[in-house]
Design a protein around this motif. Structure first.
Motif, PDB file in Angstrom:
ATOM      1  N   ALA A 173      37.320  26.450  27.023  1.00 50.12           N
ATOM      2  CA  ALA A 173      36.507  26.423  28.246  1.00 50.12           C
ATOM      3  C   ALA A 173      35.022  26.395  27.949  1.00 50.12           C
ATOM      4  O   ALA A 173      34.589  26.556  26.806  1.00 50.12           O
ATOM      5  CB  ALA A 173      36.840  27.642  29.100  1.00 50.12           C
ATOM      6  N   ALA A 174      34.239  26.225  29.014  1.00 49.30           N
ATOM      7  CA  ALA A 174      32.786  26.124  28.903  1.00 49.30           C
ATOM      8  C   ALA A 174      32.156  27.502  28.760  1.00 49.30           C
ATOM      9  O   ALA A 174      32.700  28.503  29.202  1.00 49.30           O
ATOM     10  CB  ALA A 174      32.229  25.430  30.138  1.00 49.30           C
ATOM     11  N   CYS A 175      30.955  27.529  28.127  1.00 52.69           N
ATOM     12  CA  CYS A 175      30.153  28.748  28.087  1.00 52.69           C
ATOM     13  C   CYS A 175      28.828  28.485  28.791  1.00 52.69           C
ATOM     14  O   CYS A 175      28.341  29.305  29.543  1.00 52.69           O
ATOM     15  CB  CYS A 175      29.916  29.164  26.639  1.00 52.69           C
ATOM     16  SG  CYS A 175      28.791  30.539  26.416  1.00 52.69           S
ATOM     17  N   THR A 178      29.551  23.208  32.752  1.00 49.71           N
ATOM     18  CA  THR A 178      30.618  22.232  32.513  1.00 49.71           C
ATOM     19  C   THR A 178      30.106  20.803  32.334  1.00 49.71           C
ATOM     20  O   THR A 178      30.870  19.910  31.993  1.00 49.71           O
ATOM     21  CB  THR A 178      31.612  22.243  33.695  1.00 49.71           C
ATOM     22  OG1 THR A 178      30.859  22.141  34.905  1.00 49.71           O
ATOM     23  CG2 THR A 178      32.423  23.524  33.717  1.00 49.71           C
ATOM     24  N   ILE A 389      32.876  33.547  37.795  1.00 50.98           N
ATOM     25  CA  ILE A 389      33.726  32.549  37.135  1.00 50.98           C
ATOM     26  C   ILE A 389      34.268  31.570  38.189  1.00 50.98           C
ATOM     27  O   ILE A 389      34.231  30.347  38.002  1.00 50.98           O
ATOM     28  CB  ILE A 389      34.852  33.243  36.331  1.00 50.98           C
ATOM     29  CG1 ILE A 389      34.246  33.877  35.063  1.00 50.98           C
ATOM     30  CG2 ILE A 389      35.975  32.273  35.970  1.00 50.98           C
ATOM     31  CD1 ILE A 389      35.182  34.786  34.280  1.00 50.98           C
ATOM     32  N   HIS A 390      34.679  32.111  39.320  1.00 47.13           N
ATOM     33  CA  HIS A 390      35.164  31.252  40.407  1.00 47.13           C
ATOM     34  C   HIS A 390      34.040  30.403  40.996  1.00 47.13           C
ATOM     35  O   HIS A 390      34.192  29.194  41.178  1.00 47.13           O
ATOM     36  CB  HIS A 390      35.820  32.096  41.504  1.00 47.13           C
ATOM     37  CG  HIS A 390      37.139  32.662  41.081  1.00 47.13           C
ATOM     38  ND1 HIS A 390      37.644  33.844  41.584  1.00 47.13           N
ATOM     39  CD2 HIS A 390      38.048  32.231  40.172  1.00 47.13           C
ATOM     40  CE1 HIS A 390      38.821  34.103  41.016  1.00 47.13           C
ATOM     41  NE2 HIS A 390      39.079  33.130  40.150  1.00 47.13           N
ATOM     42  N   HIS A 392      31.425  29.333  39.632  1.00 51.28           N
ATOM     43  CA  HIS A 392      31.012  28.280  38.701  1.00 51.28           C
ATOM     44  C   HIS A 392      32.121  27.266  38.424  1.00 51.28           C
ATOM     45  O   HIS A 392      31.967  26.395  37.562  1.00 51.28           O
ATOM     46  CB  HIS A 392      30.511  28.901  37.385  1.00 51.28           C
ATOM     47  CG  HIS A 392      29.123  29.464  37.489  1.00 51.28           C
ATOM     48  ND1 HIS A 392      28.020  28.880  36.914  1.00 51.28           N
ATOM     49  CD2 HIS A 392      28.659  30.564  38.145  1.00 51.28           C
ATOM     50  CE1 HIS A 392      26.934  29.593  37.189  1.00 51.28           C
ATOM     51  NE2 HIS A 392      27.295  30.636  37.922  1.00 51.28           N
ATOM     52  N   LEU A 394      34.992  27.681  37.016  1.00 57.26           N
ATOM     53  CA  LEU A 394      35.598  27.820  35.689  1.00 57.26           C
ATOM     54  C   LEU A 394      37.045  28.294  35.840  1.00 57.26           C
ATOM     55  O   LEU A 394      37.354  29.053  36.758  1.00 57.26           O
ATOM     56  CB  LEU A 394      34.784  28.816  34.849  1.00 57.26           C
ATOM     57  CG  LEU A 394      33.343  28.391  34.560  1.00 57.26           C
ATOM     58  CD1 LEU A 394      32.528  29.553  34.015  1.00 57.26           C
ATOM     59  CD2 LEU A 394      33.300  27.213  33.587  1.00 57.26           C
ATOM     60  N   GLU A 396      40.008  30.502  35.612  1.00 58.13           N
ATOM     61  CA  GLU A 396      40.182  31.937  35.366  1.00 58.13           C
ATOM     62  C   GLU A 396      41.110  32.198  34.173  1.00 58.13           C
ATOM     63  O   GLU A 396      40.852  33.104  33.368  1.00 58.13           O
ATOM     64  CB  GLU A 396      40.750  32.595  36.637  1.00 58.13           C
ATOM     65  CG  GLU A 396      40.852  34.097  36.518  1.00 58.13           C
ATOM     66  CD  GLU A 396      41.526  34.741  37.741  1.00 58.13           C
ATOM     67  OE1 GLU A 396      41.439  34.156  38.846  1.00 58.13           O
ATOM     68  OE2 GLU A 396      42.142  35.804  37.574  1.00 58.13           O
ATOM     69  N   PHE A 399      39.611  32.548  30.849  1.00 56.54           N
ATOM     70  CA  PHE A 399      38.660  33.658  30.672  1.00 56.54           C
ATOM     71  C   PHE A 399      39.317  35.029  30.758  1.00 56.54           C
ATOM     72  O   PHE A 399      38.631  36.042  30.820  1.00 56.54           O
ATOM     73  CB  PHE A 399      37.531  33.553  31.706  1.00 56.54           C
ATOM     74  CG  PHE A 399      36.583  32.420  31.416  1.00 56.54           C
ATOM     75  CD1 PHE A 399      35.510  32.601  30.560  1.00 56.54           C
ATOM     76  CD2 PHE A 399      36.788  31.167  31.977  1.00 56.54           C
ATOM     77  CE1 PHE A 399      34.646  31.550  30.279  1.00 56.54           C
ATOM     78  CE2 PHE A 399      35.933  30.112  31.693  1.00 56.54           C
ATOM     79  CZ  PHE A 399      34.855  30.296  30.837  1.00 56.54           C
TER      80      PHE A 399
END
Ligand code: 4AD
Ligand code: MG
Length: 448
Positions: A173-175, A178, A389-390, A392, A394, A396, A399
């Motif tokens: 996943a992204a840090c 994205t 997280i939601h 953005h 991303l 879940e 993470f």
């Protein structure tokens, strides 16, 4: 290819350490950088990867074979040279070599001379020949300085009780958003090249207290600025129980340590690069600390005075020209803290006084170099982190492990990342990051 020992026995030496052999005969193994001729005298300049030295070859002092071999040397022919070291105040490195013998390892043919001549070349040509361009004294000096910066960074953390922990390069996943991910087909799954080791070293920090990582990171940056690479090396410390203030203190100590080390050990290289070192001698803590709001005031004032074309819109992130302007107001790195959370990454702790701001810091290098460090205090709350997280977008599921860190003995913790290439560009005073790494990867560049 025959590369036996030279015919005359003399101890092997390097140009960087030639001063240890003043008055003695030594053997150097390297390449011809340049050749001047003046009547019955030849002045070959040799390089060996540690520096360059001028040789002197009087026709009367050597055998006709040796004189002839040197006379016909072509640029970048590889040679093993024996000669006597002689101190000379006028020589750039302080020494010259009275050549007595030369063994040509491989002569570059006249039919296809070395492509990088001593005249000026365009940047595209040089980039296309990066594998050869790096042999020039300036490029070699930059690469040695880069190595020193990396060593200094590691020494700094090693000497302060940090443990080096290596995060993965293949990640699910992204840090850092994205939009700059490089996708990789991971068997039947989608993976990405890492944008930063941060999330993983947050975990190792909870295990080991003070940690750092140093490795390659990737951003599919569509930008063509002088500061962006698609592959760059980042050094990232992460510290359990550290706050934003602790982090800013660490960052100024860290930068000062690196600059001091370069001034100590790479002065000759900085001279080759023609760096104005007086600017680096200023770099001492404390560094100025200003808030995002104060930085915006600087930009608005600059606009009112006609120094900036467009008026910066409060609330947005700074672009390169904004950072250049802000940093040009200070003679040492400036630490800009508390940006609007909306323009920063999902993992930053909100400022308890003003939750719309993030407890983050960007360190902008002086002389207009812009951001070299980005860091923050990390979000402590499980619920808020899940919400971010939601927000953005991303996944879940990717993470879950990261959220665990907020369930099992969560503590305030902070860290930052410094891009090695940005630091090299600033410390060496370079126009563009493309010269800071042996083989730069950029928007339209993946060769050589
Ligand atoms: O500000 P960034 O995106 O922060 C992070 O990645 C955090 N996760 C770091 C952390 O807190 N551990 O990147 C950090 C630094 C920048 O300040 C810059 O020096 C460098 O990485 N950097 C780049 N260097 C060259 N090319 C690029 N495209 C870069 N993007 C970031
Ligand atoms: Mg940043």
């Amino acid at each position: 290819m025959d590369i036996q020992a030279p015919t005359k026995t003399a101890p092997l030496a390097t140009i960087a350490e030639i001063g240890k052999h003043d008055g003695q005969s030594v053997t150097l193994r390297g390449w011809l950088y340049n050749l001047r001729e003046s009547g019955k005298l030849l002045f070959p300049i040799f390089r060996d990867g540690t520096g360059t030295i001028q040789g002197v070859v009087p026709k009367s002092a050597v055998s006709p074979e040796v004189f002839d071999a040197v006379k016909h040397l072509t640029q970048e022919s590889s040679v093993i040279v024996t000669g006597k070291v002689r101190a000379d105040k006028r020589a750039p490195g302080g020494y010259e070599l009275d050549v007595s013998d030369v063994q040509v390892v491989q002569r570059v043919p006249d039919s296809e001379p070395f492509p990088i001549s001593l005249k000026e070349h365009g940047v595209d040509f040089l980039m296309e020949h990066r594998h050869l361009w790096m042999r020039t004294p300036r490029q070699a000096a930059i690469l040695r300085t880069r190595a020193e910066i990396i060593k200094a960074a590691r020494d700094f953390f090693d000497e302060r009780g940090f443990t080096l922990t290596d995060p993965p390069i293949l990640t699910p996943a992204a840090c850092e958003g994205t939009s700059t991910l490089f996708p990789v087909d991971y068997f039947d799954d989608q993976a990405y090249l890492t944008q930063s080791g941060q999330l993983y070293i947050e975990a190792t920090a909870m295990a080991l207290g003070k940690v750092y990582s140093f490795g390659p990171t990737f951003r599919a940056e569509k930008s063509k600025t002088r500061r962006h690479l698609t592959e760059f090396w980042m050094v990232e410390p992460e510290v359990a129980y550290a706050t934003l203030d602790d982090l800013m203190h660490l960052a100024e100590e860290f930068i000062t340590f690196i600059v001091t080390r370069c001034l100590e050990k790479r002065r000759a290289d900085l001279k080759t690069i023609e760096r104005d070192v007086s600017k680096l001698e200023n770099i001492k803590p404390p560094f100025p600390r200003i808030t995002y709001d104060e930085a915006v005031e600087i930009l608005h004032k600059g606009h009112a005075e006609g120094k900036l074309e467009t008026k910066f819109e409060r609330g947005g992130d700074f672009g390169s020209p904004d950072e250049t302007y802000i940093s040009s107001q200070f003679d040492r790195p400036v630490m800009v803290h508390r940006y609007p959370a909306a323009v920063k990454a999902f993992y930053m702790e909100p400022d308890p006084q003003r939750p719309e701001l993030a407890l983050c810091v960007d360190v902008l290098a002086p002389e207009g170099y812009g951001e070299i460090i980005g860091g923050s205090q990390r979000m402590g709350s499980y619920e808020l982190l899940l919400k971010r997280i939601h927000e953005h977008g991303l996944p879940e599921s990717a993470f879950k492990w990261y959220l665990d860190l907020r369930k099992f003995g969560g503590v305030p913790h902070s860290g930052f990342g410094m891009g090695i290439e940005r630091a090299v560009a600033w410390i060496c005073g370079l126009e563009h990051v493309r010269e800071t790494i042996p083989f730069p990867r950029m928007l339209h560049r993946i060769y050589p």
